[in-house]
Design a protein around this motif. Sequence first.
Motif, PDB file in Angstrom:
ATOM      1  N   MET A   1      33.853  70.341 117.339  1.00  0.00           N
ATOM      2  CA  MET A   1      32.695  70.326 116.480  1.00  0.00           C
ATOM      3  C   MET A   1      33.150  70.500 115.036  1.00  0.00           C
ATOM      4  N   THR A   2      32.328  70.076 114.128  1.00  0.00           N
ATOM      5  CA  THR A   2      32.688  70.179 112.715  1.00  0.00           C
ATOM      6  C   THR A   2      31.901  71.310 112.056  1.00  0.00           C
ATOM      7  N   LEU A   3      32.393  71.768 110.930  1.00  0.00           N
ATOM      8  CA  LEU A   3      31.807  72.929 110.258  1.00  0.00           C
ATOM      9  C   LEU A   3      30.362  72.689 109.847  1.00  0.00           C
ATOM     10  N   ASP A   4      29.993  71.459 109.532  1.00  0.00           N
ATOM     11  CA  ASP A   4      28.622  71.191 109.108  1.00  0.00           C
ATOM     12  C   ASP A   4      27.612  71.319 110.243  1.00  0.00           C
ATOM     13  N   THR A   5      28.071  71.414 111.500  1.00  0.00           N
ATOM     14  CA  THR A   5      27.155  71.532 112.643  1.00  0.00           C
ATOM     15  C   THR A   5      26.953  72.969 113.109  1.00  0.00           C
ATOM     16  N   ILE A   6      27.714  73.907 112.555  1.00  0.00           N
ATOM     17  CA  ILE A   6      27.605  75.317 112.952  1.00  0.00           C
ATOM     18  C   ILE A   6      26.305  75.898 112.386  1.00  0.00           C
ATOM     19  N   PRO A   7      25.527  76.631 113.177  1.00  0.00           N
ATOM     20  CA  PRO A   7      24.283  77.227 112.664  1.00  0.00           C
ATOM     21  C   PRO A   7      24.548  78.320 111.625  1.00  0.00           C
ATOM     22  N   SER A   8      23.592  78.518 110.749  1.00  0.00           N
ATOM     23  CA  SER A   8      23.694  79.590 109.751  1.00  0.00           C
ATOM     24  C   SER A   8      23.866  80.933 110.444  1.00  0.00           C
ATOM     25  N   GLY A   9      24.720  81.771 109.880  1.00  0.00           N
ATOM     26  CA  GLY A   9      24.990  83.086 110.437  1.00  0.00           C
ATOM     27  C   GLY A   9      26.112  83.106 111.463  1.00  0.00           C
ATOM     28  N   SER A  10      26.605  81.937 111.845  1.00  0.00           N
ATOM     29  CA  SER A  10      27.661  81.852 112.858  1.00  0.00           C
ATOM     30  C   SER A  10      29.036  81.862 112.222  1.00  0.00           C
ATOM     31  N   ALA A  11      29.996  82.413 112.957  1.00  0.00           N
ATOM     32  CA  ALA A  11      31.388  82.460 112.497  1.00  0.00           C
ATOM     33  C   ALA A  11      32.196  81.399 113.230  1.00  0.00           C
ATOM     34  N   ALA A  12      33.231  80.912 112.548  1.00  0.00           N
ATOM     35  CA  ALA A  12      34.088  79.887 113.141  1.00  0.00           C
ATOM     36  C   ALA A  12      35.487  79.986 112.542  1.00  0.00           C
ATOM     37  N   ARG A  13      36.458  79.451 113.264  1.00  0.00           N
ATOM     38  CA  ARG A  13      37.832  79.349 112.769  1.00  0.00           C
ATOM     39  C   ARG A  13      38.106  77.871 112.514  1.00  0.00           C
ATOM     40  N   ILE A  14      38.637  77.566 111.342  1.00  0.00           N
ATOM     41  CA  ILE A  14      38.967  76.188 111.001  1.00  0.00           C
ATOM     42  C   ILE A  14      40.250  75.822 111.730  1.00  0.00           C
ATOM     43  N   MET A  15      40.171  74.801 112.561  1.00  0.00           N
ATOM     44  CA  MET A  15      41.319  74.366 113.347  1.00  0.00           C
ATOM     45  C   MET A  15      42.078  73.230 112.657  1.00  0.00           C
ATOM     46  N   VAL A  16      41.350  72.240 112.175  1.00  0.00           N
ATOM     47  CA  VAL A  16      41.959  71.064 111.550  1.00  0.00           C
ATOM     48  C   VAL A  16      41.086  70.632 110.378  1.00  0.00           C
ATOM     49  N   ILE A  17      41.728  70.255 109.279  1.00  0.00           N
ATOM     50  CA  ILE A  17      41.014  69.662 108.151  1.00  0.00           C
ATOM     51  C   ILE A  17      41.559  68.261 107.948  1.00  0.00           C
ATOM     52  N   ALA A  18      40.675  67.283 107.905  1.00  0.00           N
ATOM     53  CA  ALA A  18      41.072  65.887 107.680  1.00  0.00           C
ATOM     54  C   ALA A  18      41.277  65.694 106.174  1.00  0.00           C
ATOM     55  N   TRP A  19      42.443  66.107 105.693  1.00  0.00           N
ATOM     56  CA  TRP A  19      42.726  66.063 104.251  1.00  0.00           C
ATOM     57  C   TRP A  19      42.620  64.648 103.691  1.00  0.00           C
ATOM     58  N   ASP A  20      42.908  63.638 104.509  1.00  0.00           N
ATOM     59  CA  ASP A  20      42.834  62.255 104.046  1.00  0.00           C
ATOM     60  C   ASP A  20      41.400  61.825 103.743  1.00  0.00           C
ATOM     61  N   ASP A  21      40.418  62.533 104.297  1.00  0.00           N
ATOM     62  CA  ASP A  21      39.010  62.219 104.035  1.00  0.00           C
ATOM     63  C   ASP A  21      38.531  62.801 102.705  1.00  0.00           C
ATOM     64  N   LEU A  22      39.338  63.653 102.086  1.00  0.00           N
ATOM     65  CA  LEU A  22      38.973  64.314 100.835  1.00  0.00           C
ATOM     66  C   LEU A  22      39.826  63.792  99.684  1.00  0.00           C
ATOM     67  N   ALA A  23      39.270  63.824  98.500  1.00  0.00           N
ATOM     68  CA  ALA A  23      40.049  63.472  97.315  1.00  0.00           C
ATOM     69  C   ALA A  23      41.125  64.546  97.106  1.00  0.00           C
ATOM     70  N   PRO A  24      42.294  64.172  96.569  1.00  0.00           N
ATOM     71  CA  PRO A  24      43.378  65.154  96.396  1.00  0.00           C
ATOM     72  C   PRO A  24      42.970  66.391  95.601  1.00  0.00           C
ATOM     73  N   ASP A  25      42.192  66.213  94.533  1.00  0.00           N
ATOM     74  CA  ASP A  25      41.786  67.387  93.744  1.00  0.00           C
ATOM     75  C   ASP A  25      40.819  68.277  94.514  1.00  0.00           C
ATOM     76  N   GLU A  26      39.993  67.682  95.392  1.00  0.00           N
ATOM     77  CA  GLU A  26      39.097  68.484  96.219  1.00  0.00           C
ATOM     78  C   GLU A  26      39.886  69.305  97.230  1.00  0.00           C
ATOM     79  N   GLY A  27      40.913  68.710  97.807  1.00  0.00           N
ATOM     80  CA  GLY A  27      41.764  69.427  98.752  1.00  0.00           C
ATOM     81  C   GLY A  27      42.469  70.605  98.106  1.00  0.00           C
TER      82      GLY A  27
END
Length: 79
Positions: free
Chosen positions: A1-27
């Motif tokens: 699942m992706t971080l945008d689908t987690i409900p408010s108030g919920s905790a999660a651990r980031i497993m993978v970030i698709a850095w290629d989907d982001l601009a270099p300065d955003e990363g």
Amino acid sequence: MTLDTIPSGSAARIMVIAWDDLAPDEGRRLRALGIDEGAEVTIAHRGVFAGKDPIALIIGRMTVAIRRAHARAMTVEAL
């Protein structure tokens, strides 16, 4: 699942970030804020408009706002 689908108030651990989907300065900005693989985050709240942007994350002692598109690039596991 992706971080945008987690409900408010919920905790999660980031497993993978698709850095290629982001601009270099955003990363670089996300890494500088501590948002990287292995980080534990909690969804504090979401924007109130139709797009639900931005998403406020609690990471450590900080609250950071990120775009939904950035959250969509992060695969997480619920805690």
